[in-house]
Design an enzyme around this catalytic site. Sequence first.
Site, PDB file in Angstrom:
ATOM      1  CE  LYS A  51     -34.901  27.323 -44.192  1.00 44.85           C
ATOM      2  NZ  LYS A  51     -34.350  27.823 -45.455  1.00 44.85           N
ATOM      3  CB  VAL A  52     -38.409  22.013 -38.647  1.00 42.19           C
ATOM      4  CG1 VAL A  52     -39.458  20.787 -38.502  1.00 42.19           C
ATOM      5  CG2 VAL A  52     -37.439  21.679 -37.615  1.00 42.19           C
TER       6      VAL A  52
END
Length: 425
Positions: free
Chosen positions: A169-170
């Site tokens: 997750k970014v």
Amino acid sequence: MSNLDTAKSIEIISLDSPQVERIADFVRDGIDLDSPPHTVQSSSFWQRINGAETSLWIDSGDIESIDRLWNEQFSGLTTNNTLLNREIQNGIYDDLIPSAQDVVGNLSEQALVREIAFILNVRHALRLVERFRCDVSVELHTDVANDSEATLAYARRCHQICPEFFVVKVPLTPAGLIAIKQLRDEDIRVNCTLGFSARQNYVATALSRPSFVNVFLGRLNSYVAENQLGDGNLVGEKTTLASQGEVATFTRGLPTTDTRQIAASLRDASQLPRLAGVDVITMPTKVARQAEEALQDPWQSQLHDTYDVYLDDKVDPETVQLEKLWAVRKIERSFVQKAILSPPTDAAELRLMAADYDLEDLFPVMADEELSTIAEDGKIPNHQRWQERIVRGDIAIDSLMTLAGLASFADAQAKLDQRISEHLR
């Protein structure tokens, strides 16, 4: 000072350092992903009710709570800094921290805490994979949100530890988008998180090709309701369906792009059928339990529906500009075309390119004092504070909510880091 993405230098361990492999071995120790997974039952309820064939995920890090719900109709899990912090605060990894300190070795205190936080994060995610054998979205430390190089370093390490099941997750920041593009070029799956509008996700899909984009729809409903702009009904649902349409249209046009839309931040089970047909719905365990108790009729796809959303009669629409949540205008499309033809190489260039198209509100420049104010407000900003800037066009509800979401995660991360510090030798 401001969040201009001339990012502070973050101390990281080189990917080719022996420390990286030692840490990976430490994280994997005792985790068995080779044995057959435990038997999972089918659920006649979820099988019958999900007629739209939307992928169903659970938004939780609590293994026991997930276990009580898990069945063949669920296919993924999402975690974040807040959910991980809840697990860490239970003390389940307190004994692991000193051992992790020995493995990490000599780093500054801040870098040491960040590294141990990474270890705890991926260790817990591996336990989820071991138990449920599904994709698990794993959040990075919030310190790296505005640093492309640090994001790349930690994301690559995360992927190496469990390439089959981990999705990194970014957050949807300029630095994040730059990093996501590179990660996707390396075939690393990425969940671009903290999206709040169709236009944000259109830009992210076009520029960076993440595996997943999100609309945190429950927070959008709360923003309108809590700021007394309207009842908030269906704001997030309308935005999510619009974003799904934009993402699907773009991915059909480019075979190299496989981005899928996630409906996130659900508040109650009544939202589920309104989102039928969206690629993925990730729901808290509370919402999943509510659904099993309250829902009866099979879902019908809502992808071709357009929900009506209303502001209070006393509210001037120009002071809210709610349509920016679900409309992708010609100006955003022109910006995307330019960015595809001349890809920005860093976050500052991406921000400047957006400004050239009068899209300062996509990636607003914020003073440290303003960021502190957003953090103090929590997940739902005070609209009155930002109304003038919304009218002026250098911030919008979607970008404001992204900043608020990141601040909220940073607060949870700080609590987790404090727990680590307390157990260091």
